[in-house]
Design a protein around this motif. Structure first.
Motif, PDB file in Angstrom:
ATOM      1  N   PHE A   2       0.823  -1.206   0.000  1.00  0.00           N
ATOM      2  CA  PHE A   2       0.000   0.000   0.000  1.00  0.00           C
ATOM      3  C   PHE A   2       0.860   1.260   0.000  1.00  0.00           C
ATOM      4  CE2 PHE A   2      -3.219  -2.760   2.277  1.00  0.00           C
ATOM      5  CZ  PHE A   2      -3.983  -2.977   1.140  1.00  0.00           C
ATOM      6  N   ALA A  10       2.389   1.754  -3.510  1.00  0.00           N
ATOM      7  CA  ALA A  10       1.338   2.155  -4.454  1.00  0.00           C
ATOM      8  C   ALA A  10       1.000   3.625  -4.252  1.00  0.00           C
ATOM      9  CB  ALA A  10       0.096   1.293  -4.259  1.00  0.00           C
ATOM     10  N   GLY A  69       1.870   6.272  -7.228  1.00  0.00           N
ATOM     11  CA  GLY A  69       0.696   6.983  -7.740  1.00  0.00           C
ATOM     12  C   GLY A  69       0.729   8.455  -7.387  1.00  0.00           C
ATOM     13  N   ILE A  87       4.540  -1.596 -12.677  1.00  0.00           N
ATOM     14  CA  ILE A  87       3.256  -2.169 -12.251  1.00  0.00           C
ATOM     15  C   ILE A  87       3.482  -3.306 -11.269  1.00  0.00           C
ATOM     16  CG2 ILE A  87       1.270  -3.514 -13.052  1.00  0.00           C
ATOM     17  CD1 ILE A  87       1.307  -1.831 -15.594  1.00  0.00           C
ATOM     18  N   GLY A 115       1.800  -1.861  -8.234  1.00  0.00           N
ATOM     19  CA  GLY A 115       0.414  -2.311  -8.359  1.00  0.00           C
ATOM     20  C   GLY A 115      -0.504  -1.196  -8.823  1.00  0.00           C
ATOM     21  N   ALA A 116      -1.536  -0.930  -8.041  1.00  0.00           N
ATOM     22  CA  ALA A 116      -2.534   0.082  -8.410  1.00  0.00           C
ATOM     23  C   ALA A 116      -1.942   1.485  -8.486  1.00  0.00           C
ATOM     24  CB  ALA A 116      -3.681   0.069  -7.414  1.00  0.00           C
ATOM     25  N   GLY A 117      -0.837   1.719  -7.829  1.00  0.00           N
ATOM     26  CA  GLY A 117      -0.184   3.021  -7.917  1.00  0.00           C
ATOM     27  C   GLY A 117       0.299   3.327  -9.320  1.00  0.00           C
ATOM     28  N   THR A 169      -1.221   1.423 -12.113  1.00  0.00           N
ATOM     29  CA  THR A 169      -2.281   1.083 -13.062  1.00  0.00           C
ATOM     30  C   THR A 169      -3.445   2.061 -13.041  1.00  0.00           C
ATOM     31  OG1 THR A 169      -3.314  -0.418 -11.473  1.00  0.00           O
ATOM     32  CG2 THR A 169      -1.775  -1.384 -13.059  1.00  0.00           C
ATOM     33  N   ILE A 170      -3.627   2.826 -11.991  1.00  0.00           N
ATOM     34  CA  ILE A 170      -4.753   3.749 -11.901  1.00  0.00           C
ATOM     35  C   ILE A 170      -4.487   5.081 -12.611  1.00  0.00           C
ATOM     36  CG2 ILE A 170      -6.232   5.027 -10.297  1.00  0.00           C
ATOM     37  CD1 ILE A 170      -6.761   1.989 -10.376  1.00  0.00           C
ATOM     38  N   SER A 184      -1.108   4.790 -17.271  1.00  0.00           N
ATOM     39  CA  SER A 184      -1.456   3.406 -17.549  1.00  0.00           C
ATOM     40  C   SER A 184      -2.211   3.264 -18.866  1.00  0.00           C
ATOM     41  CB  SER A 184      -2.298   2.849 -16.401  1.00  0.00           C
ATOM     42  OG  SER A 184      -2.751   1.559 -16.698  1.00  0.00           O
TER      43      SER A 184
END
Length: 118
Positions: free
Chosen positions: A5, A8, A12, A54, A58-60, A62-63, A67
Motif C-alpha cells: 500500500f 502504491a 501513484g 506495475i 500495483g494500483a499506484g 495502473t490507476i 497506464s
C-alpha cells in the motif's frame, strides 16, 4: 501487505505530483498534461519499463492516466506479433475498449444525474 500500500501510494502520488507540476510550473493546459502523461506511459512501455513499475507499485501504476498509454502500446505490440501491421491498429483498441466504454457510459450517466453548470 502494508509496504504494498505504501509503494502504491508513493508511485501513484508521484505521478500525480508530476501532473500537478505540469499545471503549476510549466503552465500546461489540462489537455497538454493529459497528452504528456499518456505519451510518457506509452514510451515507458515501449522501453519495457512500465511493466516492472506495475509489478512493484500495483494500483499506484495502473490507476493513473500513464497506464492508458501503457495499455495502448502493450496491446498494439501484442497484436503486432500475431497479425502484423493490422494488429497494431486493432490491438490498441482491443485492450483499451473496456476503459473507453466505461468512461463514455459513466460520463453519460453522470450527465443525466447531475445538473451541468454553464
Amino acid at each position: 501487505m502494508l509496504s504494498m500500500f505504501f509503494w502504491a501510494f508513493v508511485v501513484g502520488g508521484t505521478i500525480c505530483v508530476i501532473g500537478q507540476l505540469c499545471f503549476d510550473v510549466a503552465k500546461l493546459t489540462p489537455a497538454h498534461t493529459l497528452s504528456l502523461l499518456v505519451v510518457v506511459g506509452a514510451v515507458l512501455d515501449g522501453l519495457n519499463l512500465y511493466e516492472p513499475l506495475i509489478d512493484f507499485a500495483g494500483a499506484g501504476a495502473t490507476i493513473p492516466i500513464t497506464s492508458f498509454g501503457n495499455a495502448l502500446v502493450h496491446g498494439a505490440l501484442q497484436e503486432a506479433e500475431k497479425h502484423g501491421i493490422v494488429g497494431v491498429l486493432t490491438g490498441m483498441f482491443e485492450v483499451t475498449s473496456s476503459g473507453i466504454s466505461a468512461a463514455i457510459i459513466f460520463g453519460f450517466i453522470g450527465a443525466l444525474v447531475f445538473k451541468p453548470k454553464g
